[in-house]
Design a protein around this motif. Structure first.
Motif, PDB file in Angstrom:
ATOM      1  N   LEU A   1       2.161  -2.158  -4.285  1.00  0.00           N
ATOM      2  CA  LEU A   1       3.434  -1.448  -4.190  1.00  0.00           C
ATOM      3  C   LEU A   1       4.574  -2.308  -4.723  1.00  0.00           C
ATOM      4  CD1 LEU A   1       5.087   1.010  -3.356  1.00  0.00           C
ATOM      5  CD2 LEU A   1       5.180   0.062  -1.028  1.00  0.00           C
ATOM      6  N   VAL A   2       4.539  -3.603  -4.426  1.00  0.00           N
ATOM      7  CA  VAL A   2       5.554  -4.523  -4.944  1.00  0.00           C
ATOM      8  C   VAL A   2       5.564  -4.460  -6.475  1.00  0.00           C
ATOM      9  CG1 VAL A   2       6.142  -6.972  -5.217  1.00  0.00           C
ATOM     10  CG2 VAL A   2       5.522  -6.084  -2.969  1.00  0.00           C
ATOM     11  N   GLU A   3       4.388  -4.487  -7.089  1.00  0.00           N
ATOM     12  CA  GLU A   3       4.280  -4.427  -8.548  1.00  0.00           C
ATOM     13  C   GLU A   3       4.796  -3.101  -9.092  1.00  0.00           C
ATOM     14  OE1 GLU A   3       0.255  -5.246  -9.749  1.00  0.00           O
ATOM     15  OE2 GLU A   3       0.189  -7.091  -8.552  1.00  0.00           O
ATOM     16  N   LYS A   4       4.404  -2.018  -8.436  1.00  0.00           N
ATOM     17  CA  LYS A   4       4.821  -0.685  -8.895  1.00  0.00           C
ATOM     18  C   LYS A   4       6.328  -0.492  -8.742  1.00  0.00           C
ATOM     19  CE  LYS A   4       0.363   1.536  -8.085  1.00  0.00           C
ATOM     20  NZ  LYS A   4       0.091   2.006  -9.427  1.00  0.00           N
ATOM     21  N   LEU A   5       6.889  -1.012  -7.659  1.00  0.00           N
ATOM     22  CA  LEU A   5       8.339  -0.929  -7.475  1.00  0.00           C
ATOM     23  C   LEU A   5       9.052  -1.736  -8.554  1.00  0.00           C
ATOM     24  CD1 LEU A   5       8.639  -1.179  -3.592  1.00  0.00           C
ATOM     25  CD2 LEU A   5       9.312   0.778  -5.004  1.00  0.00           C
ATOM     26  N   SER A   6       8.507  -2.899  -8.882  1.00  0.00           N
ATOM     27  CA  SER A   6       9.088  -3.748  -9.923  1.00  0.00           C
ATOM     28  C   SER A   6       9.136  -3.016 -11.260  1.00  0.00           C
ATOM     29  CB  SER A   6       8.294  -5.038 -10.044  1.00  0.00           C
ATOM     30  OG  SER A   6       8.827  -5.849 -11.049  1.00  0.00           O
ATOM     31  N   GLU A   7       8.102  -2.229 -11.538  1.00  0.00           N
ATOM     32  CA  GLU A   7       8.031  -1.475 -12.790  1.00  0.00           C
ATOM     33  C   GLU A   7       9.152  -0.447 -12.917  1.00  0.00           C
ATOM     34  OE1 GLU A   7       4.102   0.216 -12.935  1.00  0.00           O
ATOM     35  OE2 GLU A   7       3.147  -1.754 -13.028  1.00  0.00           O
ATOM     36  N   ILE A   8       9.689   0.018 -11.779  1.00  0.00           N
ATOM     37  CA  ILE A   8      10.796   0.988 -11.829  1.00  0.00           C
ATOM     38  C   ILE A   8      12.134   0.316 -11.516  1.00  0.00           C
ATOM     39  CG2 ILE A   8       9.321   2.982 -11.372  1.00  0.00           C
ATOM     40  CD1 ILE A   8      10.520   3.022  -8.502  1.00  0.00           C
ATOM     41  N   GLY A   9      12.142  -1.027 -11.534  1.00  0.00           N
ATOM     42  CA  GLY A   9      13.383  -1.771 -11.377  1.00  0.00           C
ATOM     43  C   GLY A   9      13.809  -2.057  -9.954  1.00  0.00           C
ATOM     44  N   VAL A  10      12.872  -1.980  -9.010  1.00  0.00           N
ATOM     45  CA  VAL A  10      13.181  -2.250  -7.600  1.00  0.00           C
ATOM     46  C   VAL A  10      12.539  -3.577  -7.220  1.00  0.00           C
ATOM     47  CG1 VAL A  10      12.962  -1.434  -5.221  1.00  0.00           C
ATOM     48  CG2 VAL A  10      13.274   0.211  -7.074  1.00  0.00           C
ATOM     49  N   ASP A  11      13.361  -4.535  -6.814  1.00  0.00           N
ATOM     50  CA  ASP A  11      12.877  -5.867  -6.452  1.00  0.00           C
ATOM     51  C   ASP A  11      12.657  -5.947  -4.943  1.00  0.00           C
ATOM     52  OD1 ASP A  11      12.187  -8.576  -6.737  1.00  0.00           O
ATOM     53  OD2 ASP A  11      14.251  -9.195  -6.340  1.00  0.00           O
ATOM     54  N   GLU A  12      11.417  -6.009  -4.530  1.00  0.00           N
ATOM     55  CA  GLU A  12      11.050  -6.132  -3.114  1.00  0.00           C
ATOM     56  C   GLU A  12       9.964  -7.188  -2.981  1.00  0.00           C
ATOM     57  OE1 GLU A  12      11.912  -4.906  -0.156  1.00  0.00           O
ATOM     58  OE2 GLU A  12      13.405  -3.472  -0.827  1.00  0.00           O
ATOM     59  N   LYS A  13       9.936  -7.826  -1.846  1.00  0.00           N
ATOM     60  CA  LYS A  13       8.883  -8.784  -1.521  1.00  0.00           C
ATOM     61  C   LYS A  13       7.880  -8.095  -0.600  1.00  0.00           C
ATOM     62  CE  LYS A  13      11.022 -12.435  -3.295  1.00  0.00           C
ATOM     63  NZ  LYS A  13      11.413 -11.971  -4.587  1.00  0.00           N
ATOM     64  N   GLU A  14       6.633  -8.522  -0.676  1.00  0.00           N
ATOM     65  CA  GLU A  14       5.590  -7.923   0.156  1.00  0.00           C
ATOM     66  C   GLU A  14       5.925  -8.047   1.641  1.00  0.00           C
ATOM     67  OE1 GLU A  14       0.762  -8.108   0.874  1.00  0.00           O
ATOM     68  OE2 GLU A  14       1.638  -9.237  -0.773  1.00  0.00           O
ATOM     69  N   ALA A  15       6.420  -9.202   2.056  1.00  0.00           N
ATOM     70  CA  ALA A  15       6.762  -9.411   3.466  1.00  0.00           C
ATOM     71  C   ALA A  15       7.860  -8.450   3.913  1.00  0.00           C
ATOM     72  CB  ALA A  15       7.207 -10.848   3.699  1.00  0.00           C
ATOM     73  N   ASN A  16       8.834  -8.186   3.037  1.00  0.00           N
ATOM     74  CA  ASN A  16       9.910  -7.252   3.378  1.00  0.00           C
ATOM     75  C   ASN A  16       9.375  -5.839   3.565  1.00  0.00           C
ATOM     76  OD1 ASN A  16      11.643  -9.394   3.123  1.00  0.00           O
ATOM     77  ND2 ASN A  16      12.492  -8.743   1.162  1.00  0.00           N
ATOM     78  N   ILE A  17       8.447  -5.447   2.702  1.00  0.00           N
ATOM     79  CA  ILE A  17       7.856  -4.111   2.810  1.00  0.00           C
ATOM     80  C   ILE A  17       7.082  -3.984   4.114  1.00  0.00           C
ATOM     81  CG2 ILE A  17       6.117  -2.567   1.825  1.00  0.00           C
ATOM     82  CD1 ILE A  17       7.111  -3.501  -0.944  1.00  0.00           C
ATOM     83  N   LYS A  18       6.290  -5.003   4.433  1.00  0.00           N
ATOM     84  CA  LYS A  18       5.535  -4.981   5.688  1.00  0.00           C
ATOM     85  C   LYS A  18       6.474  -4.829   6.879  1.00  0.00           C
ATOM     86  CE  LYS A  18       1.627  -7.829   4.241  1.00  0.00           C
ATOM     87  NZ  LYS A  18       0.942  -9.108   4.400  1.00  0.00           N
ATOM     88  N   ASN A  19       7.566  -5.581   6.862  1.00  0.00           N
ATOM     89  CA  ASN A  19       8.528  -5.514   7.968  1.00  0.00           C
ATOM     90  C   ASN A  19       9.190  -4.143   8.056  1.00  0.00           C
ATOM     91  OD1 ASN A  19       8.105  -8.120   8.900  1.00  0.00           O
ATOM     92  ND2 ASN A  19       9.674  -8.982   7.574  1.00  0.00           N
ATOM     93  N   LYS A  20       9.601  -3.614   6.921  1.00  0.00           N
ATOM     94  CA  LYS A  20      10.248  -2.299   6.917  1.00  0.00           C
ATOM     95  C   LYS A  20       9.320  -1.229   7.477  1.00  0.00           C
ATOM     96  CE  LYS A  20      13.421  -3.006   3.070  1.00  0.00           C
ATOM     97  NZ  LYS A  20      13.862  -2.544   1.755  1.00  0.00           N
TER      98      LYS A  20
END
Length: 73
Positions: free
Chosen positions: A29-48
């Motif tokens: 998901l981090v990679e796919k978000l990056s492809e659409i210009g969204v910068d997220e870290k895996e740890a942040n996604i897990k927390n959210k």
């Protein structure tokens, strides 16, 4: 720390279910978000997702990133 509301739990469960249904890991998901210009870290996604505290915009970004165009509520 405030408890998670039913709505937060539903939002989190819905997004997790869509990721699972598509076979997408948090790392992917981090990679796919990056492809659409969204910068997220895996740890942040897990927390959210564990807290259920995220914006509607984040949810839409995730759904768009994994190619999901329809969601049943």
């Amino acid at each position: 720390m405030p408890e998670r509301t039913d709505w937060e739990a539903k939002a989190s469960n819905l997004l997790k279910a869509e990721l699972k249904r598509k076979g997408v890991t948090y790392a992917q998901l981090v990679e796919k978000l990056s492809e659409i210009g969204v910068d997220e870290k895996e740890a942040n996604i897990k927390n959210k997702l564990s807290r259920g505290k995220f914006t509607a915009a984040f949810m839409l970004q995730c759904l768009a990133a994994i190619g999901e165009r329809e969601v049943r509520i």
